[in-house]
Design a protein around this motif. Structure first.
Motif, PDB file in Angstrom:
ATOM      1  N   THR A   1      41.570  19.823  -8.227  1.00 31.55           N
ATOM      2  CA  THR A   1      40.567  19.183  -9.085  1.00 31.55           C
ATOM      3  C   THR A   1      40.647  17.661  -8.988  1.00 31.55           C
ATOM      4  O   THR A   1      39.622  16.982  -8.981  1.00 31.55           O
ATOM      5  N   GLU A   2      41.865  17.110  -8.895  1.00 32.22           N
ATOM      6  CA  GLU A   2      42.028  15.661  -8.734  1.00 32.22           C
ATOM      7  C   GLU A   2      41.533  15.225  -7.363  1.00 32.22           C
ATOM      8  O   GLU A   2      40.901  14.176  -7.217  1.00 32.22           O
ATOM      9  N   ALA A   3      41.804  16.039  -6.347  1.00 34.97           N
ATOM     10  CA  ALA A   3      41.325  15.722  -5.000  1.00 34.97           C
ATOM     11  C   ALA A   3      39.795  15.738  -4.961  1.00 34.97           C
ATOM     12  O   ALA A   3      39.173  14.851  -4.354  1.00 34.97           O
ATOM     13  N   LEU A   4      39.187  16.720  -5.621  1.00 31.71           N
ATOM     14  CA  LEU A   4      37.720  16.784  -5.679  1.00 31.71           C
ATOM     15  C   LEU A   4      37.136  15.609  -6.458  1.00 31.71           C
ATOM     16  O   LEU A   4      36.113  15.043  -6.073  1.00 31.71           O
ATOM     17  N   ARG A   5      37.786  15.237  -7.563  1.00 26.04           N
ATOM     18  CA  ARG A   5      37.346  14.082  -8.359  1.00 26.04           C
ATOM     19  C   ARG A   5      37.384  12.817  -7.506  1.00 26.04           C
ATOM     20  O   ARG A   5      36.440  12.035  -7.472  1.00 26.04           O
ATOM     21  N   THR A   6      38.495  12.627  -6.789  1.00 20.61           N
ATOM     22  CA  THR A   6      38.637  11.461  -5.921  1.00 20.61           C
ATOM     23  C   THR A   6      37.588  11.504  -4.817  1.00 20.61           C
ATOM     24  O   THR A   6      36.944  10.490  -4.528  1.00 20.61           O
ATOM     25  N   GLY A   7      37.406  12.675  -4.219  1.00 17.33           N
ATOM     26  CA  GLY A   7      36.399  12.822  -3.171  1.00 17.33           C
ATOM     27  C   GLY A   7      35.003  12.518  -3.668  1.00 17.33           C
ATOM     28  O   GLY A   7      34.205  11.873  -2.972  1.00 17.33           O
ATOM     29  N   LEU A   8      34.690  12.962  -4.874  1.00 15.48           N
ATOM     30  CA  LEU A   8      33.372  12.711  -5.453  1.00 15.48           C
ATOM     31  C   LEU A   8      33.149  11.218  -5.690  1.00 15.48           C
ATOM     32  O   LEU A   8      32.086  10.679  -5.354  1.00 15.48           O
ATOM     33  N   ILE A   9      34.144  10.540  -6.240  1.00 12.16           N
ATOM     34  CA  ILE A   9      34.024   9.098  -6.487  1.00 12.16           C
ATOM     35  C   ILE A   9      33.815   8.353  -5.167  1.00 12.16           C
ATOM     36  O   ILE A   9      32.902   7.535  -5.030  1.00 12.16           O
ATOM     37  N   PHE A  10      34.660   8.652  -4.179  1.00  8.90           N
ATOM     38  CA  PHE A  10      34.526   8.001  -2.875  1.00  8.90           C
ATOM     39  C   PHE A  10      33.180   8.342  -2.238  1.00  8.90           C
ATOM     40  O   PHE A  10      32.514   7.474  -1.672  1.00  8.90           O
ATOM     41  N   GLY A  11      32.797   9.623  -2.296  1.00  6.09           N
ATOM     42  CA  GLY A  11      31.554  10.059  -1.658  1.00  6.09           C
ATOM     43  C   GLY A  11      30.330   9.392  -2.256  1.00  6.09           C
ATOM     44  O   GLY A  11      29.428   8.962  -1.523  1.00  6.09           O
ATOM     45  N   VAL A  12      30.278   9.300  -3.573  1.00 13.10           N
ATOM     46  CA  VAL A  12      29.123   8.668  -4.224  1.00 13.10           C
ATOM     47  C   VAL A  12      29.053   7.190  -3.853  1.00 13.10           C
ATOM     48  O   VAL A  12      27.982   6.675  -3.487  1.00 13.10           O
ATOM     49  N   ILE A  13      30.188   6.508  -3.921  1.00 11.57           N
ATOM     50  CA  ILE A  13      30.181   5.079  -3.578  1.00 11.57           C
ATOM     51  C   ILE A  13      29.832   4.881  -2.109  1.00 11.57           C
ATOM     52  O   ILE A  13      29.053   3.991  -1.755  1.00 11.57           O
ATOM     53  N   GLU A  14      30.390   5.727  -1.243  1.00 10.11           N
ATOM     54  CA  GLU A  14      30.113   5.623   0.192  1.00 10.11           C
ATOM     55  C   GLU A  14      28.651   5.961   0.497  1.00 10.11           C
ATOM     56  O   GLU A  14      28.093   5.480   1.474  1.00 10.11           O
ATOM     57  N   ALA A  15      28.002   6.761  -0.321  1.00 11.51           N
ATOM     58  CA  ALA A  15      26.576   7.070  -0.138  1.00 11.51           C
ATOM     59  C   ALA A  15      25.689   5.942  -0.661  1.00 11.51           C
ATOM     60  O   ALA A  15      24.620   5.685  -0.096  1.00 11.51           O
ATOM     61  N   ILE A  16      26.137   5.271  -1.703  1.00 10.15           N
ATOM     62  CA  ILE A  16      25.332   4.194  -2.292  1.00 10.15           C
ATOM     63  C   ILE A  16      25.355   2.935  -1.431  1.00 10.15           C
ATOM     64  O   ILE A  16      24.340   2.258  -1.291  1.00 10.15           O
ATOM     65  N   THR A  17      26.503   2.624  -0.842  1.00 13.36           N
ATOM     66  CA  THR A  17      26.617   1.351  -0.122  1.00 13.36           C
ATOM     67  C   THR A  17      25.678   1.212   1.073  1.00 13.36           C
ATOM     68  O   THR A  17      25.145   0.119   1.270  1.00 13.36           O
ATOM     69  N   PRO A  18      25.427   2.266   1.882  1.00 13.45           N
ATOM     70  CA  PRO A  18      24.453   2.030   2.961  1.00 13.45           C
ATOM     71  C   PRO A  18      23.032   1.794   2.436  1.00 13.45           C
ATOM     72  O   PRO A  18      22.254   1.066   3.051  1.00 13.45           O
ATOM     73  N   ILE A  19      22.725   2.376   1.283  1.00 13.84           N
ATOM     74  CA  ILE A  19      21.406   2.129   0.685  1.00 13.84           C
ATOM     75  C   ILE A  19      21.310   0.673   0.248  1.00 13.84           C
ATOM     76  O   ILE A  19      20.311  -0.005   0.505  1.00 13.84           O
ATOM     77  N   ILE A  20      22.378   0.187  -0.388  1.00 12.50           N
ATOM     78  CA  ILE A  20      22.405  -1.231  -0.783  1.00 12.50           C
ATOM     79  C   ILE A  20      22.319  -2.109   0.464  1.00 12.50           C
ATOM     80  O   ILE A  20      21.574  -3.093   0.506  1.00 12.50           O
ATOM     81  N   GLY A  21      23.089  -1.759   1.493  1.00 18.19           N
ATOM     82  CA  GLY A  21      23.052  -2.512   2.742  1.00 18.19           C
ATOM     83  C   GLY A  21      21.665  -2.503   3.369  1.00 18.19           C
ATOM     84  O   GLY A  21      21.190  -3.525   3.878  1.00 18.19           O
ATOM     85  N   TRP A  22      21.010  -1.356   3.321  1.00 17.18           N
ATOM     86  CA  TRP A  22      19.660  -1.230   3.868  1.00 17.18           C
ATOM     87  C   TRP A  22      18.712  -2.173   3.129  1.00 17.18           C
ATOM     88  O   TRP A  22      17.893  -2.850   3.746  1.00 17.18           O
TER      89      TRP A  22
END
Length: 187
Positions: A34-55
Motif C-alpha cells: 500500500t505504501e509502494a502504491l501510494r508512492t507510485g501514485l504520487i510520483f505518477g501523477v506528478i510525472e504526468a502533470i509535468t509534461p503538460i506544464i512543459g507543453w
C-alpha cells in the motif's frame, strides 16, 4: 508520435523515478504494498502533470526551461540525497526508527525533482504532432508502475544493507541528479 515511440518515451521518463523509489523504499521500515502504491501514485501523477506544464510553457518560454531544467533537478536531488546521507550517518543514539512511510511533501519534492526532465520533454512535445494528454497519461502510468516496483525492490535492498540503507538511497538520488546534469551538459 507512434505508439512504440510513446511507450519508449514513457519508460525513459520513469527510469530516474524508479531509481529514486529504490532509495525511498530502502529507507523505510519494511514498506508494504500500500505504501509502494501510494508512492507510485504520487510520483505518477506528478510525472504526468509535468509534461503538460512543459507543453504549455513550450508555447512561450522553451529556451529558459531547456537551459535550466537539469540544474534544478540536479540541485533538488543532491540536496535530498545529502539529507538522506546525513540521516544515515547519525550516531546510534541520534537515530530514530525507520519510518513506515514518507511524508507527502518529501515524496512530492522527490517526484518533482525526478520529473523535471519530463517538463523539458513536454516543451519539446509542443513542437511535435502528439496528443499531450495521451503522452502524459502514458508517462504517468509507466512511472506509477516503475516506482511501485522500485519501492518494493528497495525494501529487499534495505534489509540487505541494514541501517545504512538511507545512505544508499541518498547516494542513488545524487547519482540520478548527476546523471541528469551530465546528460544535459554533454549534448
Amino acid at each position: 508520435m507512434n505508439p512504440v515511440s510513446l511507450i519508449f518515451l514513457a519508460l525513459a521518463m520513469s527510469t530516474d523515478a524508479f531509481a529514486a523509489a529504490i532509495g525511498k523504499g530502502s529507507s523505510l521500515h519494511k514498506p508494504r504494498l500500500t505504501e509502494a502504491l501510494r508512492t507510485g501514485l504520487i510520483f505518477g501523477v506528478i510525472e504526468a502533470i509535468t509534461p503538460i506544464i512543459g507543453w504549455l510553457i513550450g508555447q512561450a518560454a522553451s529556451q529558459w526551461v531547456a537551459e535550466w531544467d537539469h540544474w534544478i533537478a540536479f540541485t533538488l536531488l543532491v540536496v535530498l540525497g545529502l539529507h538522506m546521507i546525513y540521516n544515515g550517518l547519525k550516531h546510534e543514539e541520534e537515530e530514530e526508527e525507520k519510518p513506515g512511510s514518507h511524508s507527502f511533501l518529501i515524496l512530492a519534492v522527490t517526484a518533482f525533482a525526478t520529473s523535471i526532465d519530463a517538463l523539458a520533454v513536454g516543451v519539446g512535445l509542443a513542437f511535435v504532432d502528439v496528443n499531450i494528454w495521451v503522452a502524459a497519461a502514458a508517462i504517468g502510468l509507466a512511472t506509477m508502475t516503475m516506482v511501485t516496483i522500485g519501492v518494493m525492490l528497495g525494501r529487499v535492498l534495505g534489509s540487505m544493507v541494514g541501517k545504512r540503507a538511507e545512505i544508499v538511497g541518498g547516494v542513488v538520488l545524487m547519482i540520478v541528479g548527476a546523471t541528469i546534469l551530465y546528460e544535459h551538459l554533454t549534448v
